[in-house]
Scaffold this motif. Sequence first.
Motif, PDB file in Angstrom:
ATOM      1  N   ARG A  40     -19.155 -10.564  -2.964  1.00 55.82           N
ATOM      2  CA  ARG A  40     -18.815  -9.503  -1.382  1.00 55.82           C
ATOM      3  C   ARG A  40     -17.969 -11.084  -1.187  1.00 55.82           C
ATOM      4  N   ILE A  41     -16.562 -10.668  -0.346  1.00 60.55           N
ATOM      5  CA  ILE A  41     -15.433 -11.481   0.201  1.00 60.55           C
ATOM      6  C   ILE A  41     -15.343 -10.631   1.723  1.00 60.55           C
ATOM      7  N   ASP A  42     -15.370 -11.872   2.396  1.00 58.52           N
ATOM      8  CA  ASP A  42     -14.929 -11.499   3.583  1.00 58.52           C
ATOM      9  C   ASP A  42     -13.632 -12.395   4.514  1.00 58.52           C
ATOM     10  N   HIS A  43     -12.833 -11.363   5.374  1.00 60.05           N
ATOM     11  CA  HIS A  43     -11.478 -12.316   5.533  1.00 60.05           C
ATOM     12  C   HIS A  43     -11.399 -11.533   7.041  1.00 60.05           C
ATOM     13  N   ASP A  44     -10.735 -13.009   7.959  1.00 62.74           N
ATOM     14  CA  ASP A  44     -10.021 -12.711   9.066  1.00 62.74           C
ATOM     15  C   ASP A  44      -8.922 -12.707   8.851  1.00 62.74           C
TER      16      ASP A  44
ATOM     17  N   LEU B 176      -7.466  -8.013  13.362  1.00 63.67           N
ATOM     18  CA  LEU B 176      -7.483  -6.735  11.145  1.00 63.67           C
ATOM     19  C   LEU B 176      -8.556  -8.078  11.108  1.00 63.67           C
ATOM     20  N   SER B 177      -9.454  -7.418  10.286  1.00 62.66           N
ATOM     21  CA  SER B 177     -10.552  -7.733   9.575  1.00 62.66           C
ATOM     22  C   SER B 177     -10.645  -7.056   8.066  1.00 62.66           C
ATOM     23  N   ALA B 178     -11.055  -7.438   7.246  1.00 62.70           N
ATOM     24  CA  ALA B 178     -10.996  -7.005   5.684  1.00 62.70           C
ATOM     25  C   ALA B 178     -12.447  -7.479   5.180  1.00 62.70           C
ATOM     26  N   ASN B 179     -13.012  -6.940   4.308  1.00 62.13           N
ATOM     27  CA  ASN B 179     -14.380  -7.003   3.393  1.00 62.13           C
ATOM     28  C   ASN B 179     -13.939  -6.447   2.339  1.00 62.13           C
ATOM     29  N   ALA B 180     -14.609  -6.681   0.978  1.00 62.01           N
ATOM     30  CA  ALA B 180     -14.783  -5.939  -0.251  1.00 62.01           C
ATOM     31  C   ALA B 180     -15.925  -6.386  -1.106  1.00 62.01           C
ATOM     32  N   THR B 181     -16.909  -5.313  -1.421  1.00 65.98           N
ATOM     33  CA  THR B 181     -17.557  -6.250  -2.591  1.00 65.98           C
ATOM     34  C   THR B 181     -17.593  -5.521  -4.008  1.00 65.98           C
TER      35      THR B 181
ATOM     36  N   GLY C 115     -18.101  -0.467  -6.567  1.00 65.71           N
ATOM     37  CA  GLY C 115     -16.844  -1.367  -5.560  1.00 65.71           C
ATOM     38  C   GLY C 115     -16.421  -0.850  -3.948  1.00 65.71           C
ATOM     39  N   GLN C 116     -16.749  -1.370  -3.534  1.00 70.13           N
ATOM     40  CA  GLN C 116     -16.429  -0.340  -1.589  1.00 70.13           C
ATOM     41  C   GLN C 116     -15.916  -2.666  -1.729  1.00 70.13           C
ATOM     42  N   ALA C 117     -13.988  -1.260  -0.466  1.00 70.61           N
ATOM     43  CA  ALA C 117     -13.909  -2.059   0.342  1.00 70.61           C
ATOM     44  C   ALA C 117     -13.207  -1.657   1.402  1.00 70.61           C
TER      45      ALA C 117
ATOM     46  N   GLY D  70      -1.256   2.340  23.412  1.00 69.48           N
ATOM     47  CA  GLY D  70      -1.017   3.190  25.073  1.00 69.48           C
ATOM     48  C   GLY D  70      -2.481   2.214  26.016  1.00 69.48           C
ATOM     49  N   GLY D  71      -2.770   1.711  26.189  1.00 67.43           N
ATOM     50  CA  GLY D  71      -3.459   1.045  26.777  1.00 67.43           C
ATOM     51  C   GLY D  71      -5.181   1.698  26.548  1.00 67.43           C
ATOM     52  N   ILE D  72      -4.956   2.817  25.558  1.00 71.75           N
ATOM     53  CA  ILE D  72      -6.658   3.099  24.125  1.00 71.75           C
ATOM     54  C   ILE D  72      -7.265   2.446  23.349  1.00 71.75           C
ATOM     55  N   GLY D  73      -8.280   1.490  23.664  1.00 69.75           N
ATOM     56  CA  GLY D  73      -8.814   0.539  22.348  1.00 69.75           C
ATOM     57  C   GLY D  73      -9.311   1.832  21.309  1.00 69.75           C
ATOM     58  N   HIS D  74      -9.036   1.086  19.802  1.00 73.68           N
ATOM     59  CA  HIS D  74      -9.660   1.452  18.664  1.00 73.68           C
ATOM     60  C   HIS D  74     -10.198   0.253  18.301  1.00 73.68           C
ATOM     61  N   THR D  75     -11.424   0.866  17.672  1.00 69.50           N
ATOM     62  CA  THR D  75     -11.586  -0.006  15.920  1.00 69.50           C
ATOM     63  C   THR D  75     -11.693   1.544  14.847  1.00 69.50           C
ATOM     64  N   LEU D  76     -10.926   0.826  14.023  1.00 70.91           N
ATOM     65  CA  LEU D  76     -10.189   1.467  13.407  1.00 70.91           C
ATOM     66  C   LEU D  76     -11.014   0.839  12.096  1.00 70.91           C
ATOM     67  N   LEU D  77     -11.499   1.774  11.453  1.00 67.82           N
ATOM     68  CA  LEU D  77     -11.840   1.381   9.653  1.00 67.82           C
ATOM     69  C   LEU D  77     -11.259   2.683   8.710  1.00 67.82           C
ATOM     70  N   LEU D  78     -10.345   2.018   8.128  1.00 67.99           N
ATOM     71  CA  LEU D  78     -10.303   3.026   6.564  1.00 67.99           C
ATOM     72  C   LEU D  78     -10.904   1.420   5.550  1.00 67.99           C
ATOM     73  N   GLY D  79     -11.253   3.130   4.736  1.00 66.54           N
ATOM     74  CA  GLY D  79     -12.717   2.259   3.595  1.00 66.54           C
ATOM     75  C   GLY D  79     -12.267   3.254   2.343  1.00 66.54           C
ATOM     76  N   ALA D  80     -12.774   2.674   0.875  1.00 63.85           N
ATOM     77  CA  ALA D  80     -12.430   2.710  -0.280  1.00 63.85           C
ATOM     78  C   ALA D  80     -13.966   2.380  -0.966  1.00 63.85           C
ATOM     79  N   GLU D  81     -14.146   3.294  -2.124  1.00 63.05           N
ATOM     80  CA  GLU D  81     -15.806   3.241  -2.779  1.00 63.05           C
ATOM     81  C   GLU D  81     -15.348   3.860  -3.817  1.00 63.05           C
ATOM     82  N   PHE D  82     -15.627   3.060  -4.976  1.00 63.94           N
ATOM     83  CA  PHE D  82     -15.554   3.585  -6.715  1.00 63.94           C
ATOM     84  C   PHE D  82     -17.095   3.330  -7.082  1.00 63.94           C
TER      85      PHE D  82
END
Length: 700
Positions: free
Chosen positions: A289-293, A298-303, A349-351, A360-372
């Motif tokens: 597993r690798i994690d990057h900030d 923005l952060s990302a990880n892949a396993t 595999g998962q990322a 616009g003043g609205i907070g977000h925690t957005l997740l985009l992911g893929a898995e095979f």
Amino acid sequence: MRIVSTRAALLLGSATAFAATPVLADEQPERDYLPSDIVVTGDADGYGSDDGLTATKTPTPLIDVPQAVTAITRDQLDDQNATSLNEALRFVPGVSLETGEGHRDEVFIRGQETTADFFIDGLRDDAQYYRPLYNVERVEVLKGANALIFGRGAGGGAINRVSKKAEIGDLRLAGAASVDTHGAFSLASDIGLPAGDALALRLNATYEEFDNHRDVYEGRFIGVSPTATVGLGPSTELVLSYTYDDDQRVVDRGVPAFQGRPLTGNDETFFGDPDYNYSDVEAHIARARIDHDFDGGLSANATVQYAHYDKFYSNIVPSGATDTDGDGIADTVSLGGYESGTVRENLIGQANLVWEGNTGGIGHTLLLGAEFSRQDTDADRDRTLFDGERSYTTDLAEAIFVPPFSFEFQRASTSELSTLSFYIQDQIDLADWLQVIVGARYDEFDLESYDIGNDFFGSRKDDKISPRLGVIVKPQDSLSIYASYSESFLPASGDQFTVLSDTSINLEPESFETWEAGVKYAPRADLLVTAAVFRLDRKDTAFTDPVQNVVLQTGETRVQGFEASLAGSLTDQLHVNVGYTYLDGEIRSATNSGGIGTQLQQLPEHQIGAWGRYDFTDNLGAGLGLVHQASQFASFSNDVVLPAYTRVDAAVFYTLNDRVSLQLNIENLLDEDYYPSAHGDNNIQPGKPLTAKLGVRFEL
């Protein structure tokens, strides 16, 4: 120096700051009955930690997860001296243990049976075997439909084990040993070695030998799990791990039923063949597993995870006790038997990409992911024959006579399963007091199988979208009130996906829908109180219409209930994890399992799981535990009842010095006769009598 935000400190013992007001990590209590890093965390250098530890895959405090979650921390596992997943799950209300045919973990979560909804750090671990805890930091039970995070299955919930991993700068030499009054013992070690500023190594290993009160039971377990953590820069971390588990044990199928109850008076009798009832499992699991900030939130990880499971088991099994002379006492028992082998390879595999920011003043925690994933399975099974017959009736005695037997082919298959998934989720802060979570997952599920016995090749492809919606109202930082809706699905080939039949090849997946509303309150930084009501509908279950003799997907069941929990430290000396669940479930539309109104199997109406520890001094402490289950039906037949029971456990802890401590655990302190689990009507497992376990722990 590590800090914890005010918001996270309501829940955590150690976490990266996510808000403005810091609390020193070393001000947290020494013992932790709350998850230590339910929020995605970082170390002093800002490295990301494991995701998949909660139901969001994002840095979200547990109090802001619109879902019931029960966690058992390493501290609690150690205090209970629990070495297997089954031992830990007994204290989780809403989870009932199936005996798993005496060779595997199998559970009911909110009334939904599963052998496959088990995960390691958010990745599927679905082979049928007993899972150890020597290399586990925490066990999480995430309840309700979980397809957005975990994909197929997980209709009632999912069980996730958080692995131990090497920590940069961590030097440790720890170990534990214990022995119980039946002669079972275990040895475990945990060694951590820093190797410079950017490399750490860790090795967890264990050896166990099994024994209990039954006339025939033995076995041994070997586990080795090395990990390495590599700092690839100030914002990147690589974690490598490998686990080898080797389990050999007697397959014990318990006792049969008699007159609608477990057969009594034979709790120690072994209803099998001591030379034949046997299970052998080797599991290899390797993961990177690798994690990057990145900058800008923005952060990302892949396993990538590869697993290979090789398993064989064989057993003679009781299939019913009978009174042949009419005196109301059982005098014969029927026996059957079979053996089975499975070889499975999983590649997953998962990322994930996570962005925390504002629009616009609205907070977000957005997740985009893929898995095979790719899964290849070879399986076979042969039945035993007693002089050409599949069943044999023998006298009920202290030692059961098993005659010579031969075998006949029952089934064999090969299968190839491929999945591809994409998911998106946004946690939206509309105001300081209002959060919304919305997301969906697309799954493409492609199964090909060959039924060797019937010379039948089948293939089926399913596409499924699973939505999730939650609303969280926060009158204050320490209080969340939520409502949520989620879906999951299970292909008609079942949760092990070994073979398609000429019937299942034409069936759509079953669906699961969960509505839940609840409240989470953290009156202090290390204490969390939760309560929730829920309804879970399972639909599209296959049913053979007896009039038309056609298969219809009209079956439906419903489970609804309430649960409450209290986890953390009530005082600096008193640490607790207490939970209660009320469950009501029945079949609502006729299925192959039963008619309308049939009660669901192994669904106790009331469950209590409680464990607490009180430290009288710095050197002396005591623990007390309680497990209660109301009566429940052993199967959908509703013919056999497992009686209600209450089990009391206790423990005493004594610290000799800074490095060595002793503990004495007593299971079933009141020596209750009870039957905690079953596999159908005639494989019922007797609980252990009073059992004492003496242990020692050291850390240099």
